[in-house]
Enzyme design. Structure first.
Site, PDB file in Angstrom:
ATOM      1  N   CYS A   1     -34.651  34.479 -61.206  1.00 26.36           N
ATOM      2  CA  CYS A   1     -35.467  33.668 -61.544  1.00 26.36           C
ATOM      3  C   CYS A   1     -34.738  32.199 -61.492  1.00 26.36           C
ATOM      4  O   CYS A   1     -34.355  31.725 -60.392  1.00 26.36           O
ATOM      5  CB  CYS A   1     -36.453  33.965 -62.697  1.00 26.36           C
ATOM      6  SG  CYS A   1     -35.765  34.390 -64.281  1.00 26.36           S
ATOM      7  N   SER A   2     -34.877  31.639 -62.691  1.00 26.54           N
ATOM      8  CA  SER A   2     -33.937  30.468 -62.715  1.00 26.54           C
ATOM      9  C   SER A   2     -33.585  30.058 -64.075  1.00 26.54           C
ATOM     10  O   SER A   2     -33.373  29.099 -64.535  1.00 26.54           O
ATOM     11  CB  SER A   2     -35.238  29.325 -62.727  1.00 26.54           C
ATOM     12  OG  SER A   2     -36.215  29.405 -63.387  1.00 26.54           O
ATOM     13  N   CYS A   3     -32.858  31.164 -64.748  1.00 22.98           N
ATOM     14  CA  CYS A   3     -32.153  31.068 -65.949  1.00 22.98           C
ATOM     15  C   CYS A   3     -31.052  30.365 -66.106  1.00 22.98           C
ATOM     16  O   CYS A   3     -30.269  30.251 -64.999  1.00 22.98           O
ATOM     17  CB  CYS A   3     -31.678  32.470 -66.315  1.00 22.98           C
ATOM     18  SG  CYS A   3     -33.144  33.649 -66.962  1.00 22.98           S
TER      19      CYS A   3
ATOM     20  N   CYS B   1     -28.953  32.283 -61.041  1.00 25.39           N
ATOM     21  CA  CYS B   1     -30.027  33.423 -61.564  1.00 25.39           C
ATOM     22  C   CYS B   1     -30.478  33.858 -60.458  1.00 25.39           C
ATOM     23  O   CYS B   1     -31.301  33.168 -59.818  1.00 25.39           O
ATOM     24  CB  CYS B   1     -30.964  32.786 -62.603  1.00 25.39           C
ATOM     25  SG  CYS B   1     -32.181  33.906 -62.957  1.00 25.39           S
TER      26      CYS B   1
END
Lengths: 223, 205
Positions: free
Chosen positions: B114-116, B111
């Site tokens: 962000c940090s999906c 991702c």
């Protein structure tokens, strides 16, 4: 916005931190788990949604973004959004934090929503699919991503803008983050688009073959 | 200089305080407002420390390796197939797409924005997955990243496809079943599946 969060293809960051075992806790400090629970409760309460949360983190000062541990950035984001939503009062929060630092406060044992109830609220926020809208593009179509640098929230990373790709799949109709973050819920066809890595980076500067993303219809144009 | 967020400057003094104290302060205020109980905090933490983690994904992968019809359903609608198994996942928690490695294609999940992460099947992401170092490099030089950081060599004749999870659709890699495991039971196979193989930074020997 062309913020520090949009790092795809950037160079020069440090090596990765050491890997962690599969069964390690995802929280390195006890308070990190607490921050995650605060986020769950705040999202489930409807005080803000995922787009607003991401936008709050994107607007952090770039130096703060890079230097601050992950869950501390989350805490700063949750704090600012709960202040914006008037769920908590700034002075009250600052005073309470000071009291906890001095060891003069404690968390009361008051009933609240159960984990199941909170989880339902979180799941609802993840449901971005809406009533179908006729898609303008079909699998196999060549498209180009619009060259566009909006100053608000978007989920169209810089590295695909202006680049030609191929629609691989139609993913249904989903809420557009760019508008939703302003409180304007609009749904658009969403597509999986594949880019040849060479078209994104130049032949000599990539060792990937293809990069796939989900792109909303308004991000796309004819090739 | 203008600040795009009033609250960003308002919280400056909070940022000077210990995050532990700030987290407790916010928890105590949300508790007083009836939005969060101490039990729920413990339950959320316990869930991600004990119940939801890569072991769920490993179960899914081992089933897919041993049951071709399950594999087909998994590739068609990831989360619905996962919910068939005896795991703590409901089929409406997220849209999950499972991408299958083959002798000529290797898949990698990232991702960049962000940090999906497919938390319903892998738990919360490891620290490295959330770093700019991983997120920046996975999309342009993934082979070098995998070689230098994970000792994973993707042969030149294997195509490398990267999936940047930028919508609420989440991705998981279905690794190839390792050679020499033809006689292994589903339980034995599960032990071979790692979190990193399901992200795509590792290939199972």
């Amino acid at each position: 916005m062309d913020g520090i969060h949009d790092v795809g293809g950037m160079d020069g960051f440090d090596d990765l931190p050491p890997d962690e075992p599969d069964d390690a806790s995802p929280f390195h400090e006890e308070w990190e788990g607490r921050v995650y629970a605060l986020w769950v409760a705040a999202i489930a309460s409807g005080a803000f949604d995922l787009d607003e949360f991401r936008y709050a983190l994107e607007r952090h000062d770039p130096a703060f973004y890079l230097e601050t541990p992950y869950y501390e950035r989350w805490l700063a984001g949750v704090e600012s959004l709960l202040l914006d939503a008037d769920v908590v009062d700034r002075e009250e929060l600052a005073d309470r934090a000071a009291a906890f630092e001095r060891g003069e406060a404690e968390v009361t044992d008051t009933p609240g929503p159960s984990l199941d109830e909170l989880s339902e609220g979180v799941a609802e926020v993840y449901q971005t699919a809406r009533e179908p809208v006729d898609p303008a593009f079909a699998p196999g179509d060549e498209i180009r991503v619009r060259k566009c640098h909006p100053d608000g929230h978007t989920r169209c990373p810089q590295y695909v803008r202006g680049v030609r790709g191929t629609v691989e799949a139609h993913r249904g109709t989903h809420v557009l983050p760019d508008a939703n973050v302003r409180g304007d819920e609009r749904a658009e066809p969403l597509y999986n688009v594949r880019f040849d890595a060479a078209d994104l980076w130049g032949d000599e500067h990539t060792d990937a073959d293809g990069v796939h993303l989900e792109l909303w219809e308004s991000y796309l144009t004819e090739p | 200089m203008t600040d795009t967020s009033d609250s960003a400057s308002e919280t400056t003094d909070l940022r000077d305080r210990d995050p532990e104290a700030r987290a407790r302060a916010l928890q105590s205020l949300l508790t007083e407002k009836g939005l969060l109980s101490a039990d729920a905090v413990d339950d959320v933490i316990g869930t991600y420390e004990e119940e939801i983690g890569p072991q769920i994904g490993a179960k899914v992968v081992a089933r897919a390796w041993t049951d071709p019809e399950f594999e087909e359903r998994l590739l068609d609608d990831g989360i619905a197939a996962v919910a068939e198994l005896d795991v703590q996942v409901d089929d409406e928690v997220m849209e999950l797409r499972v991408v299958e490695n083959s002798p000529d294609t290797h898949n990698l999940i990232v991702c960049t924005l962000c940090s999906c992460y497919p938390w319903a099947v892998l738990g919360l992401p490891p620290t490295w997955y959330k770093t700019p170092a991983y997120r920046s490099r996975a999309v342009d030089e993934p082979r070098a990243l995998l070689r230098e950081e994970f000792d994973t060599e993707i042969p030149d004749d294997v195509s490398l496809e990267v999936w940047d999870s930028n919508s609420e659709i989440r991705y998981m890699v279905l690794p190839q079943r390792p050679p020499g495991t033809e006689g292994a039971s589903e339980d034995e196979l599960r032990e071979l599946v790692t979190r990193n193989a399901m992200i795509g930074v590792e290939r199972l020997a």
